[in-house]
Write a protein that holds these residues in place. Structure first.
Motif, short mmCIF file in Angstrom:
data_model
loop_
_atom_site.label_atom_id
_atom_site.label_comp_id
_atom_site.label_asym_id
_atom_site.label_seq_id
_atom_site.Cartn_x
_atom_site.Cartn_y
_atom_site.Cartn_z
N VAL A 265 -105.96 -2.31 -128.41
CA VAL A 265 -105.07 -2.71 -127.31
C VAL A 265 -105.87 -3.55 -126.32
N ALA A 266 -105.16 -4.38 -125.55
CA ALA A 266 -105.81 -5.24 -124.56
C ALA A 266 -106.52 -4.39 -123.50
N ALA A 267 -107.57 -4.95 -122.93
CA ALA A 267 -108.35 -4.22 -121.93
C ALA A 267 -107.48 -3.78 -120.76
N SER A 268 -106.55 -4.65 -120.35
CA SER A 268 -105.70 -4.30 -119.21
C SER A 268 -104.77 -3.14 -119.56
N THR A 269 -104.30 -3.13 -120.80
CA THR A 269 -103.44 -2.03 -121.26
C THR A 269 -104.23 -0.73 -121.30
N LEU A 270 -105.44 -0.83 -121.83
CA LEU A 270 -106.29 0.35 -121.91
C LEU A 270 -106.59 0.90 -120.52
N SER A 271 -106.84 -0.02 -119.59
CA SER A 271 -107.11 0.38 -118.21
C SER A 271 -105.92 1.15 -117.64
N HIS A 272 -104.72 0.66 -117.94
CA HIS A 272 -103.51 1.35 -117.48
C HIS A 272 -103.40 2.74 -118.11
N HIS A 273 -103.75 2.84 -119.38
CA HIS A 273 -103.69 4.15 -120.05
C HIS A 273 -104.64 5.16 -119.38
N PHE A 274 -105.86 4.69 -119.09
CA PHE A 274 -106.82 5.60 -118.43
C PHE A 274 -106.29 6.03 -117.06
N GLN A 275 -105.73 5.08 -116.35
CA GLN A 275 -105.19 5.39 -115.02
C GLN A 275 -104.06 6.44 -115.13
N THR A 276 -103.19 6.26 -116.11
CA THR A 276 -102.07 7.21 -116.29
C THR A 276 -102.62 8.61 -116.60
N LEU A 277 -103.62 8.66 -117.45
CA LEU A 277 -104.21 9.96 -117.81
C LEU A 277 -104.93 10.59 -116.61
N ARG A 278 -105.57 9.74 -115.81
CA ARG A 278 -106.28 10.25 -114.63
C ARG A 278 -105.27 10.79 -113.60
N LYS A 279 -104.20 10.03 -113.34
CA LYS A 279 -103.22 10.46 -112.34
C LYS A 279 -102.45 11.70 -112.77
N ALA A 280 -102.39 11.93 -114.09
CA ALA A 280 -101.71 13.13 -114.58
C ALA A 280 -102.65 14.33 -114.64
N GLY A 281 -103.90 14.13 -114.20
CA GLY A 281 -104.84 15.26 -114.17
C GLY A 281 -105.44 15.58 -115.53
N ILE A 282 -105.29 14.67 -116.49
CA ILE A 282 -105.77 14.96 -117.85
C ILE A 282 -107.23 14.57 -118.01
N LEU A 283 -107.65 13.55 -117.32
CA LEU A 283 -109.09 13.21 -117.38
C LEU A 283 -109.58 12.82 -116.00
N ARG A 284 -110.90 12.90 -115.90
CA ARG A 284 -111.59 12.52 -114.67
C ARG A 284 -112.44 11.30 -114.99
#
Lengths: 104, 104
Positions: free
Chosen positions: A53-72
């Motif tokens: 996936v594109a870097a920007s998409t991946l960045s969005h995925h990490f952000q979503t996981l972080r905001k949901a409390g799944i990763l730090r």
């Protein structure tokens, strides 16, 4: 992960995490794959997941996981590292993440 | 549920249901409440759930649950009835719905 590299990272307290946000974050195969790679290999930098996936998409995925409390996320020199919060999350929603990962 | 009352209702085969769709359908407290009411009281018509949302919103929630394979709808005279498909869904994604309902 160039965008927002030096922005302060916010992490929700696990007690404030809503199940709706966790479910929406888990409702994506790339995000589940990120979790699986962290589970199997431990903490790793954003740029090393090798996902198609594109870097920007991946960045969005990490952000979503972080905001949901799944990763730090934390910065280690020039790298943004990722670490799972599954122990915390499992205390709040027992078994939820495991059963979703088992589902597909 | 006046809109689409007489439209043919499509129901996905459980084998074609994607976990992403199930998770997104479950990521809403009103939809989880619909499931809980069906679990506790059995089949019931759309208009009898007593939930504090507009009829059009409720109609959308039923549609989302139907398309995700979580419930089946059928017309009984002038009433559109709802019945859970949890046995089928549990065969495909064991324990998933139960653990989500337990989470909140």
């Amino acid at each position: 992960m160039p965008i927002g590299r030096w922005a302060p990272l916010s992490h929700p307290d696990v007690e404030s995490v809503e199940v709706d946000d966790v479910l929406r974050a888990l409702a994506d195969p790339t995000r589940r794959q990120i979790i699986r790679l962290l589970l199997s290999d431990g903490d790793r930098p954003c740029g090393t997941f090798g996902l198609p996936v594109a870097a920007s998409t991946l960045s969005h995925h990490f952000q979503t996981l972080r905001k949901a409390g799944i990763l730090r996320q934390y910065d280690d020199g020039r790298q943004r590292m990722n670490t799972l919060r599954l122990d915390e999350l499992d205390g709040r929603f027992p078994g939820l993440v495991s059963i979703v990962l088992a589902a597909g």
